[in-house]
Design an enzyme around this catalytic site. Structure first.
Site, mmCIF file in Angstrom:
data_model
loop_
_atom_site.group_PDB
_atom_site.id
_atom_site.type_symbol
_atom_site.label_atom_id
_atom_site.label_comp_id
_atom_site.label_asym_id
_atom_site.label_seq_id
_atom_site.Cartn_x
_atom_site.Cartn_y
_atom_site.Cartn_z
ATOM 1 N N ASP A 55 -0.166 0.876 -9.098
ATOM 2 C CA ASP A 55 -0.678 1.688 -7.997
ATOM 3 C C ASP A 55 -0.608 3.175 -8.333
ATOM 4 O O ASP A 55 0.393 3.648 -8.886
ATOM 5 C CB ASP A 55 0.161 1.456 -6.738
ATOM 6 N N GLU B 213 -6.792 -5.481 2.908
ATOM 7 C CA GLU B 213 -5.508 -5.644 3.589
ATOM 8 C C GLU B 213 -5.649 -5.470 5.100
ATOM 9 O O GLU B 213 -6.427 -4.643 5.580
ATOM 10 C CB GLU B 213 -4.483 -4.615 3.080
#
Length: 277
Positions: free
Chosen positions: A88, A187
């Protein structure tokens, strides 16, 4: 332990090629031993900025830094032989400009040896994704609920509950795809919207709190094995109860130490020529 006898490195391009095929198994990993244990079973391991919360005790992922992500990325890479490893990009490392995003992505790739980077955002971050991809660095996108935007949005809010929001999510997904991402995480998005986006894209979608129709699924490993000590999200299925196992082990160890049952003769060293009683 391995499900695949040959340790063939799974690349971002191989993940892209799984669109519409066998579901892609993804988990987070932050440490060497966990990477070793997950590598035979996962197609993709994400060194997520969730590490700031899971291992470092921050309230949100905004506590993640470049140094933190690189350190954990290095640890995971040491433990992997076959899984595709994605790191990330932390908040503040790519939003300012495409140039900043590319410099940060290059640093992560160079210092960890990972296979790809991930960043959050849709239409607003498409030029950052495109710049990184153009430079030869694979990018995984992330749309829907974006944890790095929690302060701006005033909390964790499920996406896709209105027609307008659904259209915006589709536009985000298509922008990420057009910019060249090899896959995209969806998400915290209502199921029909996540399923519809999956059908419309030519790149794999990875769901978390989204839809079983996504091309793959991801969970935070600590959630999946029951190590999360705070609130467990609704979308998590716990496959083990390590909270209880760890607490029980600590309790039994403490009891043995206090009763002088540990260490025993077999756990200590004696001078040469003298055997343990």
């Amino acid at each position: 332990m391995a499900e695949h006898p040959a340790e063939v490195q799974i690349t971002p391009e191989a993940i892209r090629g799984r669109k519409g095929g066998a579901p892609i198994v993804c988990l987070t990993a932050y440490t060497y031993p966990i990477a070793r244990l997950l590598d035979p079973h996962a197609d993709l391991l994400l060194v997520g900025d969730s590490v700031a919360m899971v291992l470092h005790g921050h309230a949100t992922t905004l506590g993640a830094t470049m140094e933190m992500m690189i350190m954990h990325g290095q640890a995971v890479m040491r433990g992997c032989r076959r899984a595709c490893v994605v790191v990330d990009m932390p908040a503040g490392s790519y939003e300012h400009s495409a140039g900043q995003a590319l410099a940060s992505a290059r640093r992560i790739m160079d210092e960890t040896g990972c296979h790809a980077v991930k960043l959050e955002g849709g239409t607003d971050m498409a030029d950052r994704i495109a710049a990184i991809v153009y430079a030869g660095i694979p990018v995984m996108g992330h749309i829907g609920l974006q944890p790095q935007s929690v302060e701006k949005e005033g909390g964790y809010k499920i996406k896709g509950r209105t027609q307008e929001d659904s259209k915006r999510l589709l536009a985000d997904a298509q922008a990420v795809e057009k910019a060249g991402a090899f896959s995209v995480v969806i998400e915290g998005t209502v199921e029909p919207v996540a399923a519809d986006i999956t059908r419309r894209l030519s790149i794999p979608t990875i769901g978390i709190g989204a839809s079983a129709q996504c091309d793959g699924q991801i969970l935070v490993i600590d959630d999946a094995v029951g190590l999360t000590v705070d609130r467990v999200p609704k979308f998590v299925r716990e496959y083990a109860d390590l909270r209880s196992a760890v607490a029980d082990a600590a309790q039994r160890y403490a009891a043995d130490v206090r009763a002088r049952r540990f260490p025993g003769p077999e756990h200590v060293f004696q001078p040469k020529g003298k055997s343990a009683p």
